[in-house]
Enzyme design. Structure first.
Site, PDB file in Angstrom:
ATOM      1  N   TYR A  38     -63.087  24.279  39.037  1.00  0.00           N
ATOM      2  CA  TYR A  38     -61.988  24.268  38.441  1.00  0.00           C
ATOM      3  C   TYR A  38     -61.695  23.225  37.739  1.00  0.00           C
ATOM      4  CZ  TYR A  38     -61.184  27.106  42.739  1.00  0.00           C
ATOM      5  OH  TYR A  38     -60.924  27.794  43.783  1.00  0.00           O
ATOM      6  N   ASN A 127     -66.407  31.854  51.811  1.00  0.00           N
ATOM      7  CA  ASN A 127     -67.081  32.756  51.043  1.00  0.00           C
ATOM      8  C   ASN A 127     -68.455  32.651  51.815  1.00  0.00           C
ATOM      9  OD1 ASN A 127     -65.842  33.442  48.747  1.00  0.00           O
ATOM     10  ND2 ASN A 127     -66.046  31.507  47.710  1.00  0.00           N
ATOM     11  N   GLN A 148     -62.624  30.178  54.057  1.00  0.00           N
ATOM     12  CA  GLN A 148     -61.448  29.951  52.679  1.00  0.00           C
ATOM     13  C   GLN A 148     -62.204  31.202  52.213  1.00  0.00           C
ATOM     14  OE1 GLN A 148     -60.098  28.712  48.357  1.00  0.00           O
ATOM     15  NE2 GLN A 148     -59.491  27.537  50.169  1.00  0.00           N
ATOM     16  N   SER A 175     -56.535  34.295  46.597  1.00  0.00           N
ATOM     17  CA  SER A 175     -56.380  35.928  45.752  1.00  0.00           C
ATOM     18  C   SER A 175     -55.751  36.827  46.062  1.00  0.00           C
ATOM     19  CB  SER A 175     -57.074  36.169  44.695  1.00  0.00           C
ATOM     20  OG  SER A 175     -58.226  35.386  44.074  1.00  0.00           O
ATOM     21  N   PRO A 176     -54.711  36.069  47.112  1.00  0.00           N
ATOM     22  CA  PRO A 176     -53.728  37.413  48.040  1.00  0.00           C
ATOM     23  C   PRO A 176     -53.153  38.525  46.932  1.00  0.00           C
ATOM     24  CG  PRO A 176     -52.838  35.291  47.143  1.00  0.00           C
ATOM     25  CD  PRO A 176     -53.577  35.301  47.216  1.00  0.00           C
ATOM     26  N   LEU A 177     -52.549  37.798  45.509  1.00  0.00           N
ATOM     27  CA  LEU A 177     -52.123  39.823  44.816  1.00  0.00           C
ATOM     28  C   LEU A 177     -52.527  40.086  44.060  1.00  0.00           C
ATOM     29  CD1 LEU A 177     -49.346  36.964  42.833  1.00  0.00           C
ATOM     30  CD2 LEU A 177     -49.315  37.803  46.018  1.00  0.00           C
ATOM     31  N   LYS A 218     -51.785  31.658  43.387  1.00  0.00           N
ATOM     32  CA  LYS A 218     -51.180  30.813  42.360  1.00  0.00           C
ATOM     33  C   LYS A 218     -50.661  31.135  41.713  1.00  0.00           C
ATOM     34  CE  LYS A 218     -53.260  31.009  37.602  1.00  0.00           C
ATOM     35  NZ  LYS A 218     -54.021  30.859  36.721  1.00  0.00           N
ATOM     36  N   ASN A 228     -43.295  32.411  45.364  1.00  0.00           N
ATOM     37  CA  ASN A 228     -44.182  32.725  47.112  1.00  0.00           C
ATOM     38  C   ASN A 228     -43.518  32.064  47.892  1.00  0.00           C
ATOM     39  OD1 ASN A 228     -45.472  34.000  44.320  1.00  0.00           O
ATOM     40  ND2 ASN A 228     -46.962  31.872  44.402  1.00  0.00           N
TER      41      ASN A 228
END
Length: 256
Positions: A38, A127, A148, A175-177, A218, A228
């Site tokens: 990142y 992953n 994760q 990336s829940p959204l 995020k 959130n």
């Protein structure tokens, strides 16, 4: 010691201002998730240093990227992460993806060594497919502290939640959204309208209704950070969760 993961943490990919981290901690976030790739570990560390929240109350997680999973690179890059974060120990260190230089026979013992030396508190995986998780369990002395994965109404990796429950470790859903796509899912929008809330809040609540799942959306603005956190208090009934579970669309945002 395996860290305690709050139900809702902060995913920091793309966050470039330490004040965002400080604000999140001030609001009550206690789980910060970053990664070497990142490029913002120093931002996270600076925000943590600015905060009045005691270090021991915050779970800090980062990830070793796929080009640095040879044993000597694991240690070197973890020490670099510690320097950027300004920490003596990382609470949770993940194998970011089991690709490129990843070799379970050599990579995972290197993570065990970091744990034995006190540089990290726990080992996570990210992953992984179920067969890769099983292989990891053969070569990792430490328990899997967390797995994760991308997990949202449009993508649920096959078998990973069941594996996590069987072996008693949490799933950390990123990336829940669905990259904002939850606003365009009729089933999610309908549930949101019934609760007079947003589709984003419903997506978070749907995840947190699942046993053994935490999530790390995020957010950069204080308003989104607050929203959130509030979503974690939203309760969906079984029928509403099943409605979202029944979605047949599959959209993976971050394939290998």
């Amino acid at each position: 010691m395996t860290p305690t993961l709050p139900r809702l943490g902060l995913g920091t990919m793309g966050i470039d201002d330490p004040e965002t981290i400080d604000a999140a901690l001030d609001l009550g976030y206690r789980h910060l998730d970053t990664a070497q790739v990142y490029g913002n570990e120093r931002v996270v560390g600076d925000g943590l240093a600015r905060s009045d929240v005691p270090r021991e109350e915050v779970t800090v997680a980062t990830k070793v990227w796929a080009d640095s999973l040879a044993p000597e690179d694991v240690r070197r890059t973890t020490e670099e992460s510690l320097d950027r974060l300004g920490l003596e120990s990382i609470d949770l260190l993940y194998v970011h993806r089991p690709i490129e230089t990843y070799d379970p026979e050599t990579t995972l013992p290197a993570f065990d060594d970091l744990r034995a030396d006190g540089l990290i508190g726990a080992v996570g995986l990210s992953n992984f497919a179920v067969d890769e998780l099983e292989t990891a369990r053969e070569f990792l002395d430490a328990p899997i502290a967390a797995h994760q994965v991308e997990f949202h109404p449009l993508f649920r990796p096959e078998g990973v939640l069941e594996h996590a429950r069987e072996h008693e470790y949490p799933i950390v859903a990123y990336s829940p959204l669905a990259g904002g796509r939850v606003r365009d899912i009729d089933e999610v929008v309908a549930v949101a309208e019934a609760h007079d809330t947003t589709p984003e809040a419903v997506a978070i609540a749907w995840l947190l209704a699942k046993e053994g799942v935490t999530t790390i959306p995020k957010a950069s603005s204080r308003a989104h950070l607050e929203a959130n956190l509030a979503a974690a208090e939203l309760e969906l009934d079984g029928e509403e969760c099943e409605r979202i579970d029944g979605l047949e669309r599959t959209e993976e945002l971050f394939p290998e």
